[in-house]
Design a protein around this motif. Structure first.
Motif, PDB file in Angstrom:
ATOM      1  N   LYS B  27       0.821  -1.214   0.000  1.00 18.78           N
ATOM      2  CA  LYS B  27       0.000   0.000   0.000  1.00 18.78           C
ATOM      3  C   LYS B  27       0.860   1.273   0.000  1.00 18.78           C
ATOM      4  CE  LYS B  27      -4.015  -0.103   2.004  1.00 18.78           C
ATOM      5  NZ  LYS B  27      -4.842  -0.519   0.867  1.00 18.78           N
ATOM      6  N   HIS B  29       2.266   2.508   2.572  1.00 17.31           N
ATOM      7  CA  HIS B  29       2.044   3.211   3.835  1.00 17.31           C
ATOM      8  C   HIS B  29       3.317   3.251   4.660  1.00 17.31           C
ATOM      9  CE1 HIS B  29      -2.573   2.384   3.809  1.00 17.31           C
ATOM     10  NE2 HIS B  29      -2.202   3.307   2.937  1.00 17.31           N
ATOM     11  N   ASP B  30       3.450   4.328   5.435  1.00 17.23           N
ATOM     12  CA  ASP B  30       4.649   4.463   6.251  1.00 17.23           C
ATOM     13  C   ASP B  30       4.474   3.852   7.640  1.00 17.23           C
ATOM     14  OD1 ASP B  30       4.077   8.081   6.598  1.00 17.23           O
ATOM     15  OD2 ASP B  30       2.720   6.373   6.677  1.00 17.23           O
ATOM     16  N   THR B  93      -1.499  -1.512   8.672  1.00 15.85           N
ATOM     17  CA  THR B  93      -0.774  -0.358   8.141  1.00 15.85           C
ATOM     18  C   THR B  93      -1.699   0.848   8.129  1.00 15.85           C
ATOM     19  OG1 THR B  93      -1.407  -0.535   5.799  1.00 15.85           O
ATOM     20  CG2 THR B  93       0.395  -1.939   6.546  1.00 15.85           C
ATOM     21  N   SER B  94      -1.118   2.026   8.107  1.00 14.29           N
ATOM     22  CA  SER B  94      -1.890   3.244   7.910  1.00 14.29           C
ATOM     23  C   SER B  94      -1.017   4.281   7.225  1.00 14.29           C
ATOM     24  CB  SER B  94      -2.454   3.791   9.223  1.00 14.29           C
ATOM     25  OG  SER B  94      -1.423   4.283  10.058  1.00 14.29           O
ATOM     26  N   ASP B  95      -1.685   5.263   6.661  1.00 13.03           N
ATOM     27  CA  ASP B  95      -1.007   6.306   5.910  1.00 13.03           C
ATOM     28  C   ASP B  95      -1.018   7.575   6.756  1.00 13.03           C
ATOM     29  OD1 ASP B  95      -1.463   7.578   2.490  1.00 13.03           O
ATOM     30  OD2 ASP B  95      -0.213   8.279   4.145  1.00 13.03           O
ATOM     31  N   ASP B  98      -3.470  10.275   5.938  1.00 14.62           N
ATOM     32  CA  ASP B  98      -4.904  10.033   6.107  1.00 14.62           C
ATOM     33  C   ASP B  98      -5.328  10.578   7.466  1.00 14.62           C
ATOM     34  OD1 ASP B  98      -7.452   9.072   6.407  1.00 14.62           O
ATOM     35  OD2 ASP B  98      -6.922   6.945   6.257  1.00 14.62           O
ATOM     36  N   GLU B 101      -6.808   8.264   9.909  1.00 15.80           N
ATOM     37  CA  GLU B 101      -5.953   7.177  10.403  1.00 15.80           C
ATOM     38  C   GLU B 101      -6.551   5.798  10.214  1.00 15.80           C
ATOM     39  OE1 GLU B 101      -2.225   8.607  11.575  1.00 15.80           O
ATOM     40  OE2 GLU B 101      -2.988   6.556  11.670  1.00 15.80           O
ATOM     41  N   GLN B 103      -6.804   2.130   9.544  1.00 17.67           N
ATOM     42  CA  GLN B 103      -5.818   1.054   9.558  1.00 17.67           C
ATOM     43  C   GLN B 103      -6.315  -0.103   8.692  1.00 17.67           C
ATOM     44  OE1 GLN B 103      -4.214  -0.015  13.396  1.00 17.67           O
ATOM     45  NE2 GLN B 103      -3.946   2.120  13.998  1.00 17.67           N
TER      46      GLN B 103
END
Lengths: 113, 114
Positions: B27, B29-30, B93-95, B98, B101, B103
């Motif tokens: 994705k 995502h960090d 994961t999440s960005d 966003d 948040e 997940q």
């Protein structure tokens, strides 16, 4: 500490409405969430509500937020057997702007055909 | 193809063994997270990472360690497994961009420690 409470089980008949309730403690939460976990799968975001809203509707789903009582509910209209799952309430926290999610223990929804 | 994958999906091990659970995401995502789920207890956060050089303990980190090998990979290790670590483990994961948040969860790894 932070805590999110929800009842563990709910049983409804197909076609009826389901209402899943949740209470939370962190009044600074920016968003509150409902996640759905189907058998054998991970959690998926079902819907969310911004803390300055009272209600959010998305097709068969209605989320109600009572900030004064710190109460969140999820209503599923015309419940179907495919809605059988565990539903988790979650809030961001602890503290405003926090990225961590605190989950409730989950409500297992059983839909009787 | 799944965006967040976990390997293995099921694992049986013995007390005292070291095991590693792996998580990969496509994705971009960090942020990545490890949770454990026990029946009737919901999800508890073990560790989380905001980027490759950032690792943080969650509420139940004792007995676990993690490694963020790359932005897309986050592994969880049990240095010496014990029976009360029997649980369902989820990676998420999440960005950071966003605001809400969201997940995104992997399918889970079911671990049994004998």
């Amino acid at each position: 500490g932070e805590d999110v409470e929800q009842s563990l089980f709910l049983s409804v008949r197909e076609g009826d409405s389901s209402v899943i309730n949740c209470t939370y403690t962190d009044s600074s939460s920016t968003y509150l969430y409902w996640y759905k976990q189907e058998p054998g799968a991970g959690l998926q975001l079902l819907t969310y509500i911004f803390s300055n809203m009272d209600m959010k509707q998305d097709q068969r789903l209605t989320v109600l937020l009572n900030k004064k009582d710190k109460h969140l509910s999820l209503r599923i209209a015309d419940t179907q057997t495919g809605d059988s799952a565990i539903y988790f309430c979650a809030e961001t926290g602890p503290g405003a702007g926090s990225y961590q999610l605190t989950f409730g223990k989950g409500t297992k929804l059983s839909v009787i055909p | 193809d799944a965006d967040v994958t976990q390997t293995p999906r099921n694992r049986i091990t013995k007390t005292g063994k070291r095991i590693m659970l792996e998580c990969s995401q496509t994705k971009g995502h960090d942020r990545m997270y490890w949770y454990r789920q026990d029946p009737g207890l919901g999800l508890q956060l073990i560790y989380y990472s905001f980027d490759v050089k950032d690792i943080n303990k969650g509420e139940i980190s004792d007995g676990y360690s993690v490694s963020r090998q790359a932005q897309a990979k986050f592994s969880l290790s049990l240095e010496s497994a014990i029976p009360n670590q029997t649980a369902l483990y989820f990676c998420a994961t999440s960005d950071a961009r966003d605001r809400k948040e969201t997940q995104y969860f992997g399918p889970g790894t079911r671990l049994l420690v004998l």
